[in-house]
Enzyme design. Sequence first.
Site, PDB file in Angstrom:
ATOM      1  N   GLN A  31      -1.469 -23.560  24.769  1.00 40.17           N
ATOM      2  CA  GLN A  31      -0.018 -23.470  25.510  1.00 40.17           C
ATOM      3  C   GLN A  31       1.112 -24.130  24.930  1.00 40.17           C
ATOM      4  OE1 GLN A  31       0.487 -20.994  27.979  1.00 40.17           O
ATOM      5  NE2 GLN A  31       2.688 -21.491  28.128  1.00 40.17           N
ATOM      6  N   LYS A  74      -2.423 -16.958  33.631  1.00 42.28           N
ATOM      7  CA  LYS A  74      -3.305 -16.562  32.770  1.00 42.28           C
ATOM      8  C   LYS A  74      -4.688 -16.463  33.175  1.00 42.28           C
ATOM      9  CE  LYS A  74      -0.071 -17.356  28.986  1.00 42.28           C
ATOM     10  NZ  LYS A  74       0.341 -18.617  28.009  1.00 42.28           N
ATOM     11  N   ASP A 134      -2.558 -15.177  20.727  1.00 39.23           N
ATOM     12  CA  ASP A 134      -1.253 -15.234  20.666  1.00 39.23           C
ATOM     13  C   ASP A 134      -0.529 -14.608  19.546  1.00 39.23           C
ATOM     14  OD1 ASP A 134      -0.230 -16.525  22.836  1.00 39.23           O
ATOM     15  OD2 ASP A 134      -0.737 -18.443  22.143  1.00 39.23           O
TER      16      ASP A 134
HETATM   17  N1  GUN Z   1       4.737 -20.877  25.575  1.00 39.10           N
HETATM   18  C1  GUN Z   1       5.706 -19.800  25.847  1.00 39.10           C
HETATM   19  N2  GUN Z   1       5.550 -18.675  25.722  1.00 39.10           N
HETATM   20  C2  GUN Z   1       4.021 -18.942  25.159  1.00 39.10           C
HETATM   21  C3  GUN Z   1       3.082 -17.982  24.579  1.00 39.10           C
HETATM   22  O1  GUN Z   1       3.187 -16.607  24.790  1.00 39.10           O
HETATM   23  N3  GUN Z   1       1.937 -18.325  24.235  1.00 39.10           N
HETATM   24  C4  GUN Z   1       1.757 -19.693  24.207  1.00 39.10           C
HETATM   25  N4  GUN Z   1       0.464 -20.166  23.815  1.00 39.10           N
HETATM   26  N5  GUN Z   1       2.479 -20.606  24.769  1.00 39.10           N
HETATM   27  C5  GUN Z   1       3.813 -20.293  25.067  1.00 39.10           C
END
Ligand code: GUN
Length: 283
Positions: A95, A51, A118
């Site tokens: 996350q 990211k 998200d």
């Molecule tokens: N953990 C697995 N996929 C995601 C996601 O798309 N966003 C976040 N914040 N955590 C994750």
Amino acid sequence: MNIIDGKAVSAAVKAQVKKECDELKAKGVTPGLAVIIVGEDPASQVYVRNKERACEECGFYSEKYALPENTTQKELNALVDRLNADSKINGILCQLPLPKHLDDKEVINRINPEKDVDAFHPENVGAIMLGEYKYLPCTPAGVMELIKSTGVDVKGKKAVVIGRSNIVGKPMAMLLLHADATVEITHSKTVNLPEITRTADILVAAIGKAKFVTADMVKDGAVVIDVGMNRDENGKLCGDVDFENVKDKCSFITPVPGGVGPMTISMLMRNTLTAAKTQNNIK
Ligand code: GUN
């Protein structure tokens, strides 16, 4: 059979985001994303690194908060409050999963919905149900882009989603429904699952079990999208679909890695760009 190149589709989305980011910067606005990670989960660390890299590629400002495993809820909440109030930060991503002693829901609910790139906050989830999107849920939106890249029209088709998580299965079904598919959601308790998956023109596997979808579960000519990210018996990265055996049955299929994964990140970039525009009243 055609293999859908998630990296190429993702690169095209990021190129467009970068172009729009450059235009925003010319107006004095730089999109900013804050990523929070708590603890040492190796998979989460890889995602977070990717990211950050994508932020660089798109020309965004980014901050990473790598907090120790023993972080308290109070400390995490305080960080979210600070980022909510920081005008350099347009998007906040925590996350998941968090260590067991921390409450995912409490953090998600605390993020300002305007900065919830998200699209996990109940306000944004509600908007998704209504089809009034502020932010698209990243992984399902990435899947829709991949389907679009095949040229297959979703309208009127039978779509089957395997998995009912809040992050993927449920919003995935909504996006397919809004694209006029006839959608069936299945899960681990579904009876006669192969009978149902065999009716799918579009099959999305998001169940989190290595090579769960076998050739006998797939209709000839189906579009198969694999959201899974698992390790097989040899510790090798693999999806929810038994790729080698399924690939010759379908018209299009996504590989793992190199399918849905890169798309999730480019959709996050798109949401962060949208956040920066919205928060600065730029169309
Ligand atoms: N953990 C697995 N996929 C995601 C996601 O798309 N966003 C976040 N914040 N955590 C994750």
